[in-house]
Write a protein that holds these residues in place. Structure first.
Motif, PDB file in Angstrom:
ATOM      1  N   GLU A  36      92.860 -13.664 119.634  1.00 19.07           N
ATOM      2  CA  GLU A  36      91.774 -12.657 118.746  1.00 19.07           C
ATOM      3  C   GLU A  36      91.386 -11.359 119.539  1.00 19.07           C
ATOM      4  O   GLU A  36      91.455 -10.565 118.981  1.00 19.07           O
ATOM      5  CB  GLU A  36      90.410 -13.533 118.710  1.00 19.07           C
ATOM      6  N   SER A  79      96.203 -21.030 109.681  1.00 17.11           N
ATOM      7  CA  SER A  79      96.805 -22.039 110.572  1.00 17.11           C
ATOM      8  C   SER A  79      97.029 -23.312 109.870  1.00 17.11           C
ATOM      9  O   SER A  79      98.032 -23.913 110.307  1.00 17.11           O
ATOM     10  CB  SER A  79      95.918 -22.218 111.792  1.00 17.11           C
ATOM     11  N   LEU A 134      96.509 -24.880 120.163  1.00 18.84           N
ATOM     12  CA  LEU A 134      96.035 -23.769 121.089  1.00 18.84           C
ATOM     13  C   LEU A 134      94.656 -24.215 121.669  1.00 18.84           C
ATOM     14  O   LEU A 134      93.796 -25.026 121.130  1.00 18.84           O
ATOM     15  CB  LEU A 134      95.424 -22.575 120.200  1.00 18.84           C
ATOM     16  N   THR A 135      94.502 -23.858 123.051  1.00 24.74           N
ATOM     17  CA  THR A 135      93.231 -24.186 123.721  1.00 24.74           C
ATOM     18  C   THR A 135      92.158 -23.016 123.366  1.00 24.74           C
ATOM     19  O   THR A 135      92.451 -22.114 122.754  1.00 24.74           O
ATOM     20  CB  THR A 135      93.309 -23.999 125.208  1.00 24.74           C
ATOM     21  N   ASP A 136      90.881 -23.195 123.524  1.00 29.78           N
ATOM     22  CA  ASP A 136      89.869 -22.237 123.318  1.00 29.78           C
ATOM     23  C   ASP A 136      90.186 -20.831 123.923  1.00 29.78           C
ATOM     24  O   ASP A 136      90.024 -19.748 123.350  1.00 29.78           O
ATOM     25  CB  ASP A 136      88.363 -22.674 123.656  1.00 29.78           C
ATOM     26  N   ALA A 137      90.761 -21.176 125.247  1.00 30.10           N
ATOM     27  CA  ALA A 137      90.849 -19.851 125.910  1.00 30.10           C
ATOM     28  C   ALA A 137      92.190 -18.883 125.022  1.00 30.10           C
ATOM     29  O   ALA A 137      92.071 -17.672 125.084  1.00 30.10           O
ATOM     30  CB  ALA A 137      91.285 -19.960 127.412  1.00 30.10           C
ATOM     31  N   GLU A 138      93.161 -19.784 124.817  1.00 29.03           N
ATOM     32  CA  GLU A 138      94.184 -19.288 124.001  1.00 29.03           C
ATOM     33  C   GLU A 138      93.893 -18.625 122.655  1.00 29.03           C
ATOM     34  O   GLU A 138      94.413 -17.559 122.375  1.00 29.03           O
ATOM     35  CB  GLU A 138      95.634 -20.166 123.884  1.00 29.03           C
ATOM     36  N   MET A 139      92.821 -19.341 121.868  1.00 27.44           N
ATOM     37  CA  MET A 139      92.454 -18.860 120.627  1.00 27.44           C
ATOM     38  C   MET A 139      91.925 -17.250 120.822  1.00 27.44           C
ATOM     39  O   MET A 139      92.037 -16.415 120.114  1.00 27.44           O
ATOM     40  CB  MET A 139      91.653 -19.631 119.953  1.00 27.44           C
ATOM     41  N   ALA A 140      91.080 -17.503 122.074  1.00 29.44           N
ATOM     42  CA  ALA A 140      90.285 -16.251 122.437  1.00 29.44           C
ATOM     43  C   ALA A 140      91.056 -14.986 122.763  1.00 29.44           C
ATOM     44  O   ALA A 140      91.002 -13.888 122.542  1.00 29.44           O
ATOM     45  CB  ALA A 140      89.157 -16.443 123.438  1.00 29.44           C
TER      46      ALA A 140
END
Length: 126
Positions: A24, A47, A15-21
């Motif tokens: 969430e 994870s 996951l990218t940072d944007a996808e993790m956000a």
């Protein structure tokens, strides 16, 4: 005996940072709007417990109360549908024990007829 809904996504890239956000945000919105305090809700696993390519995984135990099953199922599958749309290129597996939940590009994850108001009313009266 309990029945659970299981959901997981795998892909070669993490996951990218944007996808993790996005994940969430979906989890926070789901928990804020979940209709029952006394029922299990969306539950994502840590994870580090799955396969190396697994980017999201979790499960939800279905309620024993027949009147709560469809609302819980609809709410959780709605969130899983949002995950799928937010995580392109992932291979998804969504199933209730041994029964796969079908994917529809418009409706997301749902069993045929599960959003039928007559069925929900009938189950709610049990």
């Amino acid at each position: 005996m309990s029945v659970s809904l299981y959901y997981s996504a795998s892909r070669a890239t993490p996951l990218t940072d944007a996808e993790m956000a996005a994940v969430e945000r979906i989890v926070a919105a789901h928990r804020a709007s979940f209709p029952y305090e006394d029922q299990e809700s969306l539950c994502l696993y840590d994870s580090d417990g799955g396969s190396p390519d697994e980017v999201v995984a979790g499960s939800t135990k279905m309620p024993f109360d027949p009147g709560k099953v469809l609302p819980v199922l609809d709410h959780v599958l709605g969130s899983v549908s949002e995950f799928r749309r937010a995580l392109p290129g992932a291979e998804w597996r969504v199933h209730m024990d041994d029964l796969d939940v079908p994917w529809d590009e418009t409706e997301g994850y749902a069993f045929p007829g599960m959003r039928d108001p007559d069925l929900a009313a009938e189950l709610g009266s049990l």
